[in-house]
Scaffold this active site. Structure first.
Site, PDB file in Angstrom:
ATOM      1  N   LYS A  77       1.266  -5.254  -8.074  1.00  0.00           N
ATOM      2  CA  LYS A  77       1.687  -6.011  -6.888  1.00  0.00           C
ATOM      3  C   LYS A  77       1.328  -7.482  -7.092  1.00  0.00           C
ATOM      4  CE  LYS A  77       1.177  -5.705  -1.823  1.00  0.00           C
ATOM      5  NZ  LYS A  77       0.493  -4.998  -0.716  1.00  0.00           N
ATOM      6  N   SER A 152       3.700  -3.061   2.561  1.00  0.00           N
ATOM      7  CA  SER A 152       4.164  -4.231   1.867  1.00  0.00           C
ATOM      8  C   SER A 152       4.288  -4.055   0.346  1.00  0.00           C
ATOM      9  CB  SER A 152       3.219  -5.401   2.143  1.00  0.00           C
ATOM     10  OG  SER A 152       1.935  -5.123   1.644  1.00  0.00           O
ATOM     11  N   SER A 176      -0.120  -0.331   3.440  1.00  0.00           N
ATOM     12  CA  SER A 176       0.828  -0.920   2.488  1.00  0.00           C
ATOM     13  C   SER A 176       0.973  -0.214   1.151  1.00  0.00           C
ATOM     14  CB  SER A 176       0.459  -2.378   2.224  1.00  0.00           C
ATOM     15  OG  SER A 176       1.020  -3.169   3.233  1.00  0.00           O
TER      16      SER A 176
HETATM   17  N1  GLN Z   1       2.218  -3.403   8.021  1.00  0.00           N
HETATM   18  C1  GLN Z   1       0.858  -3.804   8.043  1.00  0.00           C
HETATM   19  C2  GLN Z   1       0.759  -5.299   8.242  1.00  0.00           C
HETATM   20  O1  GLN Z   1       1.757  -5.922   8.260  1.00  0.00           O
HETATM   21  C3  GLN Z   1       0.161  -3.354   6.804  1.00  0.00           C
HETATM   22  C4  GLN Z   1       0.158  -4.308   5.689  1.00  0.00           C
HETATM   23  C5  GLN Z   1      -0.746  -3.948   4.558  1.00  0.00           C
HETATM   24  O2  GLN Z   1      -1.294  -2.857   4.488  1.00  0.00           O
HETATM   25  N2  GLN Z   1      -0.958  -4.905   3.679  1.00  0.00           N
HETATM   26  O3  GLN Z   1      -0.262  -5.869   8.367  1.00  0.00           O
END
Ligand code: GLN
Length: 481
Positions: A77, A152, A176
């Site tokens: 990532k 994400s 994410s």
């Molecule tokens: N959807 C969550 C957020 O926007 C999780 C994001 C994540 O785990 N990095 O914060």
């Protein structure tokens, strides 16, 4: 040569001579060339690894020792630092940022001769759950290109699911890793907080986030954890008692284990096919000898609100460093006084990150803190107490990873609150520090459904055993692309 193999199959193939690293990497790069125009899992592909692959083959032929990963291609990532490689967080503000050092997870993988095939797409600074907030365009779901891959870590999950690499590393602040794993039909793991070093992970909400592997099988996740977990002097939130073999006894099964079904995560708003997949998973686990019963975690109903309050606050301070002085892009200072220069530079943040930072300035400010930030911390504490209580009685908890099926690109982008609510089943593990895994379990309308299992703090090893048992009851079709 088949690219759709697990990490353990790959390693075995290299060891017994049926797989040449060079061939495998060449085929992997071809595969990326063939499909990534459509999927857009990668922000950057590292074609130099072909040379490294040849060297590993040479070493093997000469009988020299090679690392445990023996040239396995993995994606990373793009919020994890890989030395001398662009690390953009899918943000325009870090457009030209080249990481000057390796994250601890990267150094550990390098020691085992992993080949880093590329940097994977994400929502900008890992804020989001669809990859639509990437400043470089969304990734697509390999099962159906009109649909989001989740996020994400959407690029990471899509790259594993479409055989553009064997495994990936993502980061999980509120789901994410697990969310895109569920949407793309692969395994996603959020470890106990502190099991894996965050050194070199660009912080979003560091008090609750962890790096986690995305793989094709649960065994591969256990294998990856063996390599990347452990205490790190560069991250003093890492835990000491992590020297364990996650792969050993992975076949232990769930006979006699007690599993709580989280009522609040299968209630209102759940898609009917997700619900029936969950019921099916429960009966499969019962068939394997587990005892499953419904439980309630009352605080779950406040978890999303608490999560977004806490994460916005941490993001507000973590992202304050992007002032275009220490990190930044070409933008002359002439004509600006100090504050207006920084304010102007920060217009490079995308709309979602901007929204979070505005919120993050507001909720912890004096006058509001008691109403928002401190209240959110109390919910976090109460939720942790509640779940700790449950783990006195239950070995595992179960729920669908995401209450709905993957949705179309663009469908929810203008409705942040409806997007936030999709996180309802994943944020609990982060707020409480517990380990959680998403296992691909069923298909509906050609799209995958993941089932989530949670365990108590530092029970990562038994969690993988249960996940492996559940995984062995299913076989999903091959991704169509
Ligand atoms: N959807 C969550 C957020 O926007 C999780 C994001 C994540 O785990 N990095 O914060």
């Amino acid at each position: 040569m088949k690219l759709n193999i697990s990490a353990l199959e790959y390693i075995q193939g290299v060891q017994n001579g049926s797989i040449s690293v060079e061939d495998f990497i060449a085929r992997t790069l071809e595969r990326i060339k063939d499909v990534d125009d459509k999927i857009h899992a990668f922000l950057h592909v590292n074609t130099n690894i072909l040379g490294e692959a040849k060297n590993i083959d040479k070493k093997i032929k000469a009988g020299e020792k090679v690392g445990a990963c023996a040239g396995m291609p993995i994606s990373i990532k793009d919020n994890i630092c890989l030395k001398d490689t662009k690390t953009t967080c899918a943000s325009k503000i870090l457009h030209d940022f080249v990481a000057p050092y390796d994250a601890t997870v990267i150094s550990k993988l390098k020691k085992e001769d992993v080949l880093f095939v590329g940097k994977a797409n994400l929502d900008e600074f890992a804020m989001g759950l669809t990859t639509e907030f990437s400043a470089y365009g969304p990734s697509k779901n390999p099962w159906n290109l009109e649909y989001v891959p989740g996020g994400s870590s959407g690029g990471s999950a899509a790259s594993v699911s479409s055989f553009e690499c064997i495994a990936s590393l993502g980061s999980d602040t509120g789901g994410s890793v697990r969310n895109p794993a569920s949407f793309c039909g692969v395994v996603g793991y959020k470890p106990t907080y502190g099991l894996i070093s965050r050194f070199g992970l660009i912080s979003y909400a560091n008090s609750i986030e962890q790096i986690g592997p995305i793989t094709r099988t649960v065994k591969d996740t256990a294998f990856m954890l063996n390599i990347i977990s452990g205490q790190d002097p560069n991250d003093n939130t890492t835990v000491t008692n992590s020297e364990q073999d996650f792969l050993a006894e992975i076949d232990a099964g769930v006979e006699g284990k007690k599993i709580g079904i989280i009522k609040e995560m299968i209630g209102e708003g759940i898609d009917s096919s997700v619900l029936s997949a969950t019921k099916d998973a429960i009966s499969k686990l019962e068939g394997l000898g587990a005892i499953c019963e419904e439980i309630s975690l009352d605080m779950v109903k406040y978890s999303v609100a608490a999560y977004y309050t806490i994460t916005a606050t941490e993001a507000g301070s973590n992202l304050a460093r992007y002032d275009n002085l220490r990190y930044g892009y070409e933008f002359p200072v002439e004509g600006y006084e100090f504050n207006s220069y920084i304010a102007k530079a920060r217009t490079k943040f995308g709309p979602e990150v901007t929204r979070r930072m505005i919120l993050g300035g507001f909720v912890p400010a004096s006058g509001h803190a008691g109403k928002y930030f401190l209240k959110a911390l109390k919910i976090k504490q109460k939720l942790t107490e509640e779940i700790n209580q449950k783990f006195k009685e239950y070995d595992y908890l179960i729920a669908p990873t995401v209450p709905i099926l993957p949705f179309k690109i663009g469908e929810k982008i203008d409705d942040p609150v409806s997007l936030f609510l999709v996180d309802i089943n994943t944020v609990t593990a982060n707020l409480t520090g517990k380990p959680a895994i998403s296992i691909p379990f069923a298909m509906s309308k050609g799209l995958p459904i993941g089932i989530q299992l949670l365990a108590d703090t530092m029970q990562d090893k038994p969690l993988l055993q249960a996940a492996h048992a559940l995984e062995s009851t299913v076989r999903l079709p091959e991704v169509p692309i």
